[in-house]
Design an enzyme around this catalytic site. Sequence first.
Site, PDB file in Angstrom:
ATOM      1  N   PHE A 150       0.810  -1.221   0.000  1.00 14.66           N
ATOM      2  CA  PHE A 150       0.000   0.000   0.000  1.00 14.66           C
ATOM      3  C   PHE A 150       0.843   1.271   0.000  1.00 14.66           C
ATOM      4  O   PHE A 150       0.319   2.354   0.201  1.00 14.66           O
ATOM      5  CB  PHE A 150      -0.949   0.002   1.203  1.00 14.66           C
ATOM      6  CG  PHE A 150      -1.935  -1.128   1.168  1.00 14.66           C
ATOM      7  CD1 PHE A 150      -3.077  -1.032   0.384  1.00 14.66           C
ATOM      8  CD2 PHE A 150      -1.711  -2.297   1.881  1.00 14.66           C
ATOM      9  CE1 PHE A 150      -3.988  -2.083   0.322  1.00 14.66           C
ATOM     10  CE2 PHE A 150      -2.616  -3.351   1.830  1.00 14.66           C
ATOM     11  CZ  PHE A 150      -3.756  -3.246   1.047  1.00 14.66           C
ATOM     12  N   GLY A 254      -8.570  18.078  -9.699  1.00 15.75           N
ATOM     13  CA  GLY A 254      -7.373  18.384 -10.494  1.00 15.75           C
ATOM     14  C   GLY A 254      -7.552  17.970 -11.932  1.00 15.75           C
ATOM     15  O   GLY A 254      -8.626  18.171 -12.521  1.00 15.75           O
ATOM     16  N   CYS A 261      -0.301   2.987 -10.817  1.00 15.88           N
ATOM     17  CA  CYS A 261      -1.245   2.089 -10.136  1.00 15.88           C
ATOM     18  C   CYS A 261      -2.716   2.341 -10.441  1.00 15.88           C
ATOM     19  O   CYS A 261      -3.400   1.458 -10.956  1.00 15.88           O
ATOM     20  CB  CYS A 261      -1.016   2.155  -8.627  1.00 15.88           C
ATOM     21  SG  CYS A 261       0.580   1.469  -8.169  1.00 15.88           S
ATOM     22  N   LYS A 264      -4.245   1.458 -14.027  1.00 14.35           N
ATOM     23  CA  LYS A 264      -4.253   0.028 -14.376  1.00 14.35           C
ATOM     24  C   LYS A 264      -5.064  -0.797 -13.374  1.00 14.35           C
ATOM     25  O   LYS A 264      -5.708  -1.774 -13.750  1.00 14.35           O
ATOM     26  CB  LYS A 264      -2.827  -0.506 -14.521  1.00 14.35           C
ATOM     27  CG  LYS A 264      -2.136  -0.886 -13.228  1.00 14.35           C
ATOM     28  CD  LYS A 264      -0.826  -1.608 -13.499  1.00 14.35           C
ATOM     29  CE  LYS A 264      -0.028  -1.826 -12.223  1.00 14.35           C
ATOM     30  NZ  LYS A 264      -0.687  -2.597 -11.177  1.00 14.35           N
TER      31      LYS A 264
HETATM   32  N1  NAD Z   1       4.725   1.792  -7.655  1.00 18.37           N
HETATM   33  C1  NAD Z   1       3.849   1.832  -6.662  1.00 18.37           C
HETATM   34  O1  NAD Z   1       3.589   2.878  -6.067  1.00 18.37           O
HETATM   35  C2  NAD Z   1       3.143   0.577  -6.235  1.00 18.37           C
HETATM   36  C3  NAD Z   1       2.469   0.571  -5.008  1.00 18.37           C
HETATM   37  C4  NAD Z   1       1.825  -0.604  -4.604  1.00 18.37           C
HETATM   38  C5  NAD Z   1       1.849  -1.717  -5.434  1.00 18.37           C
HETATM   39  N2  NAD Z   1       2.489  -1.672  -6.630  1.00 18.37           N
HETATM   40  C6  NAD Z   1       2.517  -2.889  -7.448  1.00 18.37           C
HETATM   41  O2  NAD Z   1       3.778  -3.516  -7.266  1.00 18.37           O
HETATM   42  C7  NAD Z   1       4.206  -4.153  -8.485  1.00 18.37           C
HETATM   43  C8  NAD Z   1       5.557  -3.614  -8.905  1.00 18.37           C
HETATM   44  O3  NAD Z   1       5.415  -2.222  -9.172  1.00 18.37           O
HETATM   45  P1  NAD Z   1       6.659  -1.258  -9.372  1.00 18.37           P
HETATM   46  O4  NAD Z   1       6.118   0.109  -9.520  1.00 18.37           O
HETATM   47  O5  NAD Z   1       7.668  -1.543  -8.334  1.00 18.37           O
HETATM   48  O6  NAD Z   1       7.196  -1.794 -10.784  1.00 18.37           O
HETATM   49  P2  NAD Z   1       8.536  -1.392 -11.540  1.00 18.37           P
HETATM   50  O7  NAD Z   1       8.226  -1.498 -12.983  1.00 18.37           O
HETATM   51  O8  NAD Z   1       9.055  -0.111 -10.978  1.00 18.37           O
HETATM   52  O9  NAD Z   1       9.579  -2.541 -11.129  1.00 18.37           O
HETATM   53  C9  NAD Z   1       9.520  -3.855 -11.544  1.00 18.37           C
HETATM   54  C10 NAD Z   1      10.935  -4.431 -11.574  1.00 18.37           C
HETATM   55  O10 NAD Z   1      10.861  -5.836 -11.839  1.00 18.37           O
HETATM   56  C11 NAD Z   1      11.959  -6.180 -12.695  1.00 18.37           C
HETATM   57  N3  NAD Z   1      11.679  -7.466 -13.318  1.00 18.37           N
HETATM   58  C12 NAD Z   1      10.840  -7.764 -14.341  1.00 18.37           C
HETATM   59  N4  NAD Z   1      10.840  -9.091 -14.565  1.00 18.37           N
HETATM   60  C13 NAD Z   1      11.695  -9.654 -13.672  1.00 18.37           C
HETATM   61  C14 NAD Z   1      12.117 -10.987 -13.394  1.00 18.37           C
HETATM   62  N5  NAD Z   1      11.655 -12.007 -14.078  1.00 18.37           N
HETATM   63  N6  NAD Z   1      13.011 -11.180 -12.414  1.00 18.37           N
HETATM   64  C15 NAD Z   1      13.496 -10.135 -11.697  1.00 18.37           C
HETATM   65  N7  NAD Z   1      13.128  -8.859 -11.901  1.00 18.37           N
HETATM   66  C16 NAD Z   1      12.242  -8.619 -12.880  1.00 18.37           C
HETATM   67  C17 NAD Z   1      12.070  -4.997 -13.620  1.00 18.37           C
HETATM   68  O11 NAD Z   1      13.341  -4.952 -14.249  1.00 18.37           O
HETATM   69  C18 NAD Z   1      11.828  -3.834 -12.650  1.00 18.37           C
HETATM   70  O12 NAD Z   1      13.041  -3.384 -12.083  1.00 18.37           O
HETATM   71  C19 NAD Z   1       3.086  -3.911  -9.487  1.00 18.37           C
HETATM   72  O13 NAD Z   1       2.192  -4.986  -9.450  1.00 18.37           O
HETATM   73  C20 NAD Z   1       2.403  -2.655  -8.946  1.00 18.37           C
HETATM   74  O14 NAD Z   1       1.061  -2.575  -9.314  1.00 18.37           O
HETATM   75  C21 NAD Z   1       3.150  -0.552  -7.037  1.00 18.37           C
END
Ligand code: NAD
Length: 436
Positions: A150, A254, A261, A264
């Site tokens: 979160f 806004g 997030c 999607k």
């Molecule tokens: N960004 C946010 O604020 C947030 C908050 C809560 C939940 N999430 C969720 O968390 C998840 C990750 O989001 P994020 O923003 O960190 O994504 P991101 O795209 O910033 O990072 C994903 C990472 O995974 C790596 N990757 C891809 N395939 C891989 C593999 N097979 N082995 C190892 N590494 C691999 C990529 O190179 C990348 O560095 C998503 O499902 C997103 O919805 C994101």
Amino acid sequence: MKIAVVGTGYVGLVTGTCLAETGNQVICVDINEKKVKMMQEGKLPIYEPGLEQLFERNIGQKRLHFTSNLAEAIAEAKIIFMALPTPPGGDGSADLSYVLGAAKDIAKLITEYKVVVTKSTVPVGTADKVTAVMKANTNVDFAVVSNPEFLREGVAVEDFMKPDRVVVGTLDDRARKLMAELYGPYVRQGNPVIFMDERSSELTKYAANSFLATKISFMNEIANLCELVGADVDMVRRGIGADERIGKRFLFSGIGYGGSCFPKDVQALAKSAEENKYDFRILNSVMEVNEIQKRVLVEKVKKYFKGDLKGKKFAMWGLAFKPETDDIREAPALYIIDDLVAAGAIVTAFDPEAMNNVKTLVGDKIKYAQDQYEALEDADALLIITEWSVFRTPDFEAMDEKLKSKVIFDGRNLYDLEKMVDLGYYYNSIGRKLIS
Ligand SMILES: NC(=O)c1ccc[n+]([C@@H]2O[C@H](COP(=O)([O-])OP(=O)(O)OC[C@H]3O[C@@H](n4cnc5c(N)ncnc54)[C@H](O)[C@@H]3O)[C@@H](O)[C@H]2O)c1
């Protein structure tokens, strides 16, 4: 405890670093070798306030390590977190190929009981899918746990270190104990670790993000109505926010929600509902309202310039989808740039952190300024897109000298209306009186 984190994006890197901060031994693994090399050299690949200090400290104290070798990362780990992308597939549903692919690879490598935790945002039923993929590839015992994240970009470290709540979906006793032990240090003030079944946990994350997106779209509709009836959305916001049942947060109108997030996740939940033959009417409206809202500011600009933006120069303050991050995924700025440039306008932008990411994406389609005032040079108008603190109390005298015309379109309602009257600006904001 020994932990592996697979995927070192915004979530994985914050998770890994914050888990190391409480004494765990953490190995983060990523397929992006350039990124891994950077982190091995002690350089952060993202901007996130407060992360650098923890990152450096835990690398220095040898609790935080980086590799591109999955086998090495998970060999000794008791818990393996998957913080992998779940981007929208062609039909809007979450693309699970990263998660299921990694689950398969992990299964082939494990030799003893492991807890495999999905931190990515994934649709209901994913824990079952991960379990099935793993079972098909190993005879070793394991538990699959849903533990949605979160954290908010911009305050991610604080959110991880002091979460409002931690949600853990598992019916496996051993996994439950390990997860309770791991999260104990983060909830010492009494915030709950809420244990539940995997499906409820998976749905909790989508419900949370979709509810917040609903609040945003609702307030944007109120703002649009305010403009038509001569009310002020900021007054309405304060009026309703004082009601504890409603709450003060997430009531700002806004130019639509963006980021990696909300867009999607709302789409994926609607798709998930559709697959279960349920028409989630509210979500469809939330998305529709947001699509319209992303264009509201450009519509105001076009109206002011009587539809002719050819050769007009615009300064743009803010590119990131929100302040205190360099993340530009689904940022409203990108849609606004597209619309303005398509109409023949010239855009010069400034953002404290996100300019490099935008340069990589759109290159010289726009110009980039060294600071917020340089962006104003000879501009026909200023557009405020992201509410970075540095834009809140600018030097209006310096602005007057640079701007060709004293015209501001403010997508974030940063300035007091009376002040703008006094300063002699044309000031068009969202859901408030037009100052002209
Ligand atoms: N960004 C946010 O604020 C947030 C908050 C809560 C939940 N999430 C969720 O968390 C998840 C990750 O989001 P994020 O923003 O960190 O994504 P991101 O795209 O910033 O990072 C994903 C990472 O995974 C790596 N990757 C891809 N395939 C891989 C593999 N097979 N082995 C190892 N590494 C691999 C990529 O190179 C990348 O560095 C998503 O499902 C997103 O919805 C994101």
